[in-house]
Design a protein around this motif. Structure first.
Motif: not given
Lengths: 284, 336
Positions: B36-50
């Motif tokens: 879910p975190a990966g989906v929510l953060a989106g493709p451009t997110a960094t590891g920290e965002d996730v």
């Protein structure tokens, strides 16, 4: 030989509807078996110069948006219909019948658990549940089969359980117990053959349902993907052309599907009339 | 009073089922392997965002703690936010619910109005013309999947004859939607006296409703006929005939006794219609809650999926409860 023929004739006369259903289903099965020999064109060969061609002498049922021959694809589609519904039926019966037997015979917590699980399945549109499970577990053909089979298990459990409950109350089982039969013997020898009747009559109906649901799933885009010659996927591919008049792409595979489903339910009607003479002449 | 007691009992039995559905969908989502975190953060997110979103959603805690937290927020009437649109799930579902209800209930009523009288007539005259035609109708309705039925009707009535509006949405393009009162365009337009919108909404409703009605009528005809034949063959029906009661009275009696099992059965089938509605909404671009749930399942928006499955179960339970109340009003034995 003569007697066998006469018996077959009597059987056909006693349920003409069921016999007609059986004949159509057998025809479809033959088509599925010999599709490569019967199909005039390869099912996924695209004729680039005749995209969306109307039915004519070369393409009997026309071509689809990729220029593939609809008639050949329909023939091959029968393989998917049987290839999905037969394993579904097998899994459903192999798992559902024993559970139904034990739940009906034992009662208690086993029965309670089975009933509650079936309640959960009952309050839920099955197509939505199937879709959710397939989407979550991965969109493979095997998963589609397993999910539809799970929903089928519940049906066979319910049918067999209900039969066992009436048999239990009939005194036959008490007699068997008092005669000293072990439980496994009562279940396998006394209850199983007698309760299988209901399950057998359900088989074509469940098969019809499996064909319909798997096609619906493919239509939504789950399981079988578009270039494969599966009826639901073909209807999906053709659905965008219906409003512009290229009806054959979606409606011909749809018709193939509808005829098979109706034939299976006619067979089911005939079977239940045969297996339960009291019901004869009544609809399901 | 008896009705109240029944409802309380219903609720009592419904709770474990609801709990089971919650647990089932929750596990399904968590075991699906979708992050879910990966989906929510989106493709451009960094590891920290996730990692931040994982913390925020408490996805780093054990699964059972997550479940308790989920049930807890649920108990406050909060279904969370959509993973894709970030809007509250409750609102997203509720604004789309009337469209689905309009189609399913409209079609359901139409189907029942056709199926029940037809099934009764068929049982009264077995092997008559009506009996055979009802049997054929029910075979076709059972055999034709909604996908085929919908497309066939569109082809015949939109493309060939041009009677039906295009299968795209609930209103004609140039018609403005009436102000929201119930959420059903047809009812709202009628309430506000907007005849133009009412005509448009009604025209758009016809084909989907006919599909729903066919799918609903098929099993209902067969069931009504089978039950009515049992009633006709019963000792009391034979006695009534032997006493020389006029056919009209016998028909009334058969109907009363047929109604109870048929209503229970009809409720179960009505629940299944919401599944069929999802596919029909797709074909007719209806934009109701079933289509929305379907899309959420396909796109992996599991916050919406959980809310949708819960909503569907609640609707099912409401339908069963209404059916029970109707049965109680018809059958004195059920009142105890």
């Amino acid at each position: 030989m003569n007697t066998a023929l006469r018996r077959a004739k009597a059987l056909i006369l006693s349920t003409p509807v069921g016999a007609a259903g059986l004949a159509i289903v057998l025809l479809y099965a033959l088509v599925a078996l010999f599709a490569p020999a019967l199909a005039p064109h390869p099912p996924i060969k695209a004729f680039a110069d005749s995209v969306l061609a109307a039915p004519d002498a070369q393409f009997w049922f026309g071509t689809d948006g990729n220029g593939m021959d609809v008639f050949s694809r329909i023939l091959y589609g029968a393989r998917y219909a049987f290839g999905i519904s037969i394993p579904v039926l097998a899994i459903g019966m192999v798992c559902g019948v024993p559970i139904g037997l034990i739940a009906g015979y034992r009662g208690g917590w086993v029965d309670e658990l089975a009933l509650r699980l079936m309640d959960v399945l009952r309050v839920f549109p099955s197509i939505v549940l199937a879709l959710a499970i397939v989407a979550a577990t991965g969109q493979t053909l095997a998963n589609v089969v397993i999910v539809i089979a799970i929903l089928d298990i519940a049906v066979f459990v319910r049918v067999v359980r209900a039969e066992v409950l009436t048999l239990r109350a009939s005194g036959m089982v008490d007699a068997a117990i008092n005669a000293g039969n072990p439980t496994w013997r009562i279940l396998l020898v006394h209850l199983l053959p007698n309760s299988l009747r209901g399950a057998l009559a359900q088989m074509p109906i469940r098969m019809a349902w499996a064909v319909r649901v798997s096609a619906t799933l493919a239509f939504i885009g789950v399981g079988v993907q578009v270039p494969e010659p599966e009826w639901g996927a073909m209807i999906r591919e053709g659905s965008e052309y219906v409003i512009s008049g290229e009806w054959w792409v979606a409606l011909l595979p749809g018709t193939a599907l509808v005829i098979l489903v109706i034939a299976l339910s006619m067979l089911g009607d005939g079977l239940s009339d045969l297996l339960d003479p009291r019901r004869a002449g009544r609809a399901r | 009073m008896a009705v109240l007691r029944l409802l309380i009992r219903r609720l009592f039995f419904a709770l474990p089922i609801l709990f089971g559905i919650l647990l089932l969908t929750f596990l399904l989502v968590r075991l699906s392997g979708n992050d879910p975190a990966g989906v929510l953060a989106g493709p451009t997110a960094t590891g920290e965002d996730v990692i931040r979103i994982t913390k925020q959603l408490q996805l780093d805690k054990p699964v059972w703690q997550q479940f308790i937290a989920y049930v807890n927020t649920l108990a406050h009437g909060d279904l969370g936010r959509s993973w894709l649109s970030d809007k509250p799930v409750v609102r997203e579902l509720l604004i789309r619910l009337p469209a689905t209800l309009e189609m399913v209930i409209g079609g359901g009523i139409l189907g029942a109005l056709i199926a029940i009288p037809l099934g009764l007539r068929a049982a009264l005259r077995v092997n008559g013309i009506l009996d055979h035609s009802s049997r054929i109708l029910s075979l076709i309705g059972f055999g034709a999947p909604t996908i085929f039925l919908g497309l066939l009707l569109i082809y015949v009535f939109f493309y060939l004859f041009g009677w039906a509006p295009p299968p795209m949405g609930r209103l004609d393009l140039l018609t403005t939607a009436p102000p929201t009162i119930t959420g059903s365009y047809l009812i709202d337009a009628l309430l506000t006296g907007n005849w133009e919108a009412a005509r448009s909404a009604a025209a758009r409703l016809v084909l989907p409703c006919v599909c729903v009605a066919t799918v609903y009528a098929a099993p209902l005809i067969a069931q009504t006929r089978a039950v009515a034949m049992d009633v006709l063959a019963s000792d009391y029906a034979r006695y009534a005939r032997a006493c020389g009661l006029p056919p009209r009275d016998i028909r009334r009696m058969v109907w009363r006794n047929t109604a109870v099992p048929v209503i229970t059965y009809g409720a179960t089938e009505l629940v299944a219609l919401f599944g069929a509605a999802a596919v029909l909404e797709l074909i007719f671009s209806w934009g109701g809650v079933s289509q929305f749930g379907l899309m959420a399942i396909l796109k992996g928006d599991f916050a919406v999926v959980q809310g949708f499955t819960l909503l569907m179960s609640l609707i099912a339970m409401a339908i069963f409860a209404v059916a029970d109340i109707v049965v109680m009003s018809l059958d004195p034995r059920a009142r105890k």
